[in-house]
Scaffold this motif. Structure first.
Motif, PDB file in Angstrom:
ATOM      1  N   LYS A   3      43.986  37.676  51.573  1.00 21.88           N
ATOM      2  CA  LYS A   3      44.107  37.030  52.991  1.00 21.88           C
ATOM      3  C   LYS A   3      42.599  36.373  52.714  1.00 21.88           C
ATOM      4  CE  LYS A   3      46.928  39.172  56.272  1.00 21.88           C
ATOM      5  NZ  LYS A   3      47.216  39.903  57.026  1.00 21.88           N
ATOM      6  N   SER A   4      41.244  37.241  52.005  1.00 26.19           N
ATOM      7  CA  SER A   4      40.487  36.886  52.037  1.00 26.19           C
ATOM      8  C   SER A   4      39.854  35.331  51.159  1.00 26.19           C
ATOM      9  CB  SER A   4      39.032  38.135  51.198  1.00 26.19           C
ATOM     10  OG  SER A   4      39.132  39.160  51.532  1.00 26.19           O
ATOM     11  N   ALA A   5      40.763  35.773  49.963  1.00 24.06           N
ATOM     12  CA  ALA A   5      40.916  34.239  48.947  1.00 24.06           C
ATOM     13  C   ALA A   5      41.664  33.134  49.839  1.00 24.06           C
ATOM     14  CB  ALA A   5      41.973  34.422  47.823  1.00 24.06           C
ATOM     15  N   LYS A   6      42.371  32.913  50.918  1.00 28.81           N
ATOM     16  CA  LYS A   6      42.466  32.403  52.015  1.00 28.81           C
ATOM     17  C   LYS A   6      42.169  31.683  52.662  1.00 28.81           C
ATOM     18  CE  LYS A   6      47.336  31.547  53.975  1.00 28.81           C
ATOM     19  NZ  LYS A   6      48.746  31.550  54.333  1.00 28.81           N
ATOM     20  N   LEU A   7      40.913  32.423  53.475  1.00 26.09           N
ATOM     21  CA  LEU A   7      39.797  31.940  54.106  1.00 26.09           C
ATOM     22  C   LEU A   7      39.193  31.031  53.354  1.00 26.09           C
ATOM     23  CD1 LEU A   7      38.989  35.090  56.306  1.00 26.09           C
ATOM     24  CD2 LEU A   7      40.084  33.399  56.827  1.00 26.09           C
ATOM     25  N   LEU A   8      38.265  31.166  52.037  1.00 28.55           N
ATOM     26  CA  LEU A   8      37.940  30.560  50.892  1.00 28.55           C
ATOM     27  C   LEU A   8      38.408  29.407  50.479  1.00 28.55           C
ATOM     28  CD1 LEU A   8      36.529  33.948  48.438  1.00 28.55           C
ATOM     29  CD2 LEU A   8      34.943  32.789  50.683  1.00 28.55           C
ATOM     30  N   GLY A   9      39.728  29.097  50.556  1.00 30.78           N
ATOM     31  CA  GLY A   9      40.510  27.970  50.210  1.00 30.78           C
ATOM     32  C   GLY A   9      41.212  29.037  48.972  1.00 30.78           C
ATOM     33  N   LEU A  10      41.062  29.636  48.378  1.00 30.29           N
ATOM     34  CA  LEU A  10      41.783  29.979  47.463  1.00 30.29           C
ATOM     35  C   LEU A  10      43.514  29.875  47.492  1.00 30.29           C
ATOM     36  CD1 LEU A  10      38.952  32.267  45.729  1.00 30.29           C
ATOM     37  CD2 LEU A  10      39.680  29.641  45.301  1.00 30.29           C
ATOM     38  N   PRO A  11      44.336  29.108  46.195  1.00 30.00           N
ATOM     39  CA  PRO A  11      45.849  29.315  46.089  1.00 30.00           C
ATOM     40  C   PRO A  11      46.190  31.052  46.509  1.00 30.00           C
ATOM     41  CG  PRO A  11      45.206  28.406  44.138  1.00 30.00           C
ATOM     42  CD  PRO A  11      43.730  28.774  45.024  1.00 30.00           C
ATOM     43  N   TYR A  12      46.983  31.250  46.240  1.00 30.65           N
ATOM     44  CA  TYR A  12      47.975  32.222  47.128  1.00 30.65           C
ATOM     45  C   TYR A  12      48.844  32.660  45.126  1.00 30.65           C
ATOM     46  CZ  TYR A  12      50.882  36.126  47.314  1.00 30.65           C
ATOM     47  OH  TYR A  12      51.867  37.515  47.669  1.00 30.65           O
ATOM     48  N   PRO A  13      48.124  33.910  44.574  1.00 35.61           N
ATOM     49  CA  PRO A  13      48.485  34.891  45.373  1.00 35.61           C
ATOM     50  C   PRO A  13      46.141  35.415  44.692  1.00 35.61           C
ATOM     51  CG  PRO A  13      48.695  35.924  43.173  1.00 35.61           C
ATOM     52  CD  PRO A  13      49.262  33.973  43.296  1.00 35.61           C
ATOM     53  N   GLY A  14      45.822  35.672  46.238  1.00 37.13           N
ATOM     54  CA  GLY A  14      44.176  35.180  45.407  1.00 37.13           C
ATOM     55  C   GLY A  14      43.492  36.643  44.747  1.00 37.13           C
ATOM     56  N   GLY A  15      43.944  37.472  44.951  1.00 37.05           N
ATOM     57  CA  GLY A  15      42.926  38.738  44.309  1.00 37.05           C
ATOM     58  C   GLY A  15      42.522  38.729  42.607  1.00 37.05           C
ATOM     59  N   PRO A  16      43.593  37.690  42.039  1.00 33.46           N
ATOM     60  CA  PRO A  16      43.173  37.350  40.884  1.00 33.46           C
ATOM     61  C   PRO A  16      41.945  36.222  40.877  1.00 33.46           C
ATOM     62  CG  PRO A  16      45.406  37.779  41.093  1.00 33.46           C
ATOM     63  CD  PRO A  16      45.173  37.962  42.115  1.00 33.46           C
ATOM     64  N   LEU A  17      41.703  35.654  41.455  1.00 36.59           N
ATOM     65  CA  LEU A  17      40.423  34.634  41.706  1.00 36.59           C
ATOM     66  C   LEU A  17      39.408  34.753  42.566  1.00 36.59           C
ATOM     67  CD1 LEU A  17      42.496  31.498  42.892  1.00 36.59           C
ATOM     68  CD2 LEU A  17      42.008  31.867  40.693  1.00 36.59           C
ATOM     69  N   ILE A  18      39.296  36.113  44.035  1.00 38.92           N
ATOM     70  CA  ILE A  18      38.503  36.487  44.360  1.00 38.92           C
ATOM     71  C   ILE A  18      37.562  37.541  42.680  1.00 38.92           C
ATOM     72  CG2 ILE A  18      37.440  38.357  45.235  1.00 38.92           C
ATOM     73  CD1 ILE A  18      38.958  37.406  46.989  1.00 38.92           C
ATOM     74  N   ASP A  19      38.720  38.841  42.287  1.00 40.91           N
ATOM     75  CA  ASP A  19      37.971  39.085  40.663  1.00 40.91           C
ATOM     76  C   ASP A  19      37.111  37.574  39.727  1.00 40.91           C
ATOM     77  OD1 ASP A  19      37.700  40.603  38.232  1.00 40.91           O
ATOM     78  OD2 ASP A  19      39.745  41.082  38.167  1.00 40.91           O
ATOM     79  N   LYS A  20      37.880  36.906  39.404  1.00 42.83           N
ATOM     80  CA  LYS A  20      38.104  35.729  38.506  1.00 42.83           C
ATOM     81  C   LYS A  20      35.881  34.817  38.593  1.00 42.83           C
ATOM     82  CE  LYS A  20      39.021  31.506  36.609  1.00 42.83           C
ATOM     83  NZ  LYS A  20      39.486  30.171  37.070  1.00 42.83           N
ATOM     84  N   TYR A  21      36.014  34.726  39.795  1.00 40.47           N
ATOM     85  CA  TYR A  21      35.112  34.560  40.446  1.00 40.47           C
ATOM     86  C   TYR A  21      33.345  35.457  41.045  1.00 40.47           C
ATOM     87  CZ  TYR A  21      37.132  29.851  41.222  1.00 40.47           C
ATOM     88  OH  TYR A  21      37.365  28.937  40.707  1.00 40.47           O
ATOM     89  N   ALA A  22      34.036  36.484  41.228  1.00 33.07           N
ATOM     90  CA  ALA A  22      33.205  38.426  41.415  1.00 33.07           C
ATOM     91  C   ALA A  22      32.586  37.945  40.291  1.00 33.07           C
ATOM     92  CB  ALA A  22      33.855  39.340  42.054  1.00 33.07           C
ATOM     93  N   ARG A  23      32.931  38.223  38.748  1.00 27.53           N
ATOM     94  CA  ARG A  23      31.902  38.165  38.190  1.00 27.53           C
ATOM     95  C   ARG A  23      31.617  37.457  37.221  1.00 27.53           C
ATOM     96  NH1 ARG A  23      37.392  38.857  33.577  1.00 27.53           N
ATOM     97  NH2 ARG A  23      38.940  39.648  35.845  1.00 27.53           N
ATOM     98  N   ASP A  24      30.485  36.584  38.254  1.00 23.38           N
ATOM     99  CA  ASP A  24      29.709  35.674  37.674  1.00 23.38           C
ATOM    100  C   ASP A  24      29.038  35.825  38.861  1.00 23.38           C
ATOM    101  OD1 ASP A  24      30.192  34.601  35.148  1.00 23.38           O
ATOM    102  OD2 ASP A  24      31.666  32.838  36.474  1.00 23.38           O
ATOM    103  N   GLY A  25      29.172  36.643  39.466  1.00 16.53           N
ATOM    104  CA  GLY A  25      28.008  36.354  41.411  1.00 16.53           C
ATOM    105  C   GLY A  25      27.854  37.670  41.608  1.00 16.53           C
ATOM    106  N   ASN A  26      26.808  37.713  42.462  1.00 14.72           N
ATOM    107  CA  ASN A  26      25.615  39.072  43.294  1.00 14.72           C
ATOM    108  C   ASN A  26      27.285  40.149  44.599  1.00 14.72           C
ATOM    109  OD1 ASN A  26      23.831  40.883  43.932  1.00 14.72           O
ATOM    110  ND2 ASN A  26      22.695  39.437  44.394  1.00 14.72           N
ATOM    111  N   PRO A  27      26.988  41.303  43.731  1.00 13.02           N
ATOM    112  CA  PRO A  27      27.783  41.545  44.514  1.00 13.02           C
ATOM    113  C   PRO A  27      26.972  42.717  45.918  1.00 13.02           C
ATOM    114  CG  PRO A  27      27.522  43.061  42.994  1.00 13.02           C
ATOM    115  CD  PRO A  27      27.360  41.586  42.317  1.00 13.02           C
ATOM    116  N   ALA A  28      25.495  42.311  46.108  1.00 19.09           N
ATOM    117  CA  ALA A  28      24.354  42.689  46.953  1.00 19.09           C
ATOM    118  C   ALA A  28      23.981  41.659  48.152  1.00 19.09           C
ATOM    119  CB  ALA A  28      23.647  43.429  46.117  1.00 19.09           C
TER     120      ALA A  28
END
Ligand code: KG4
Ligand code: ZN
Length: 347
Positions: A181-206
């Motif tokens: 559902k978070s991925a959907k809010l970000l405009g990412l296709p289903y299933p968004g879980g693996p995509l959040i994982d992918k983009y998160a690798r280059d991001g700052n979690p804090a």
């Protein structure tokens, strides 16, 4: 020497058609046909899933037998996912399994999908090894399992392969749903879980902070997080229409960090309450790289032994149905041919 126990297992509860063959608890093959048709609809369309299962089931079973070097006459029993799941999808697998068991005149094993996710941790992790897997790779009983999938989030206390107790679960959305559902809010296709994982690798979690729900005991809640993400994105996008695009990695990393901390804080609580120091994760979300890493780190801090299924046994697969079927076979827990699939079933 006694005849080996060779099980053909079918998983069809959602949008993966899978067949696996196990021999004496070792996985000989695990074939999975995914369904991409749902991407354009932003979620699984049950009728389309059932139709795709009907198209895939024969070729997938055939491929699993060939890959395992097996003939149907080598089979000892047929296992299948009975529950929970989409009823049309479950029916394709269950009716196929029943027909095969009837035709071959061999026993039928009805498997609960969530129990199977947990037991994915008991799949030996070195298929080429001629000797049984070293004990360190398989969790000893009793152990705790954090099972995180698209429809469920549970902390399970496992006394033995077929004796499990759910000691905590989500009161609303599942962890996988929170990702999707978070991925959907970000405009990412289903299933968004693996995509959040992918983009998160280059991001700052804090970079961004999302609230941690205060739910008593060992239960979870993810619906408040979803709402806070919605408002956060609306507010920031109103100020800067490119906000999501320019900050995607940091937003994904921050969302993922919060979901992971909600999950692991409850697992830590469960381990402290029960005194159990053998902990596992399972289910589709256990494929998440942030969760896998944080789980190992927490385990080191808390003095746990930690276990994670091989990557291919985290998301839906028939190997986990085969291993559960194997233990059911050993226990003599056979299902009658009158057994029916069920969309929901307690265990
Ligand atoms: O166990 P599973 O394959 O199917 C169910 O039984 O529901 O879990 C599917 C869920 C989906 O929500 C999917 O987005 C999530 O697992 N998932 C992930 C990842 N891989 C799959 N979530 C976060 N990160 C991943 N790498
Ligand atoms: Zn699943």
């Amino acid at each position: 020497m006694s005849k080996p126990v060779t099980i053909l297992a079918i998983e069809s509860s959602c949008d993966e058609t899978s067949c696996a063959i196990s021999r004496d608890g070792w996985i000989l093959s695990n074939v999975i046909a995914g369904q991409t048709i749902h991407e354009q609809y932003g979620g699984v369309v049950p009728e389309l899933a059932s139709r795709a299962h009907i198209q895939h089931i024969v070729p997938v079973v055939d491929a699993a037998l060939k890959k395992a070097g097996c003939d149907t006459k080598d089979l000892t029993a047929i296992a299948f996912t009975q529950s929970p799941g989409l009823i049309g999808s479950l029916l394709v697998g269950s009716e196929f399994a029943k027909s095969l068991a009837l035709a071959l005149d061999i026993p039928l094993l009805a498997v609960h999908h969530m129990q199977a996710h947990v037991l994915a941790n008991l799949i030996p992790n070195d298929m080429s090894s001629p000797t049984p897997t070293s004990p360190s790779s398989i969790p000893p009983f009793p152990f705790l399992c954090l099972t995180v999938s698209g429809g469920h989030t549970q902390i399970v206390l496992c006394h033995s392969p077929l004796n499990m107790e759910v000691i905590g679960e989500t009161l609303d959305d599942a962890a996988g749903e929170a990702f999707d559902k978070s991925a959907k809010l970000l405009g990412l296709p289903y299933p968004g879980g693996p995509l959040i994982d992918k983009y998160a690798r280059d991001g700052n979690p804090a970079r961004f902070s999302f609230p941690e729900p205060q739910i008593p005991g060992l239960n979870f809640s993810f619906s408040g997080l979803k709402t806070s993400i919605l408002y956060f994105l609306q507010d920031n996008s109103a100020k800067d229409p490119d906000f999501i695009q320019t900050n995607l990695s940091d937003v994904c990393a921050s969302i993922q960090a919060r979901i992971v901390s909600i999950l692991l804080n409850k697992l830590k609580k469960a381990a402290r309450q029960t005194g159990i120091k053998d902990c596992c994760i399972a289910g589709g979300v256990s494929a998440n790289s942030g969760l896998r890493k944080a789980f190992r780190e927490l385990g080191e801090k808390e003095g746990w032994r930690t276990f994670i299924p091989a990557f291919e046994y985290c998301t839906d697969n028939a190997a986990m149905i085969a291993i559960t079927g194997h233990y059911k076979y050993l226990a003599g827990e056979f299902a009658p041919l009158s057994v029916s699939a069920s969309a929901r079933a307690e265990w």
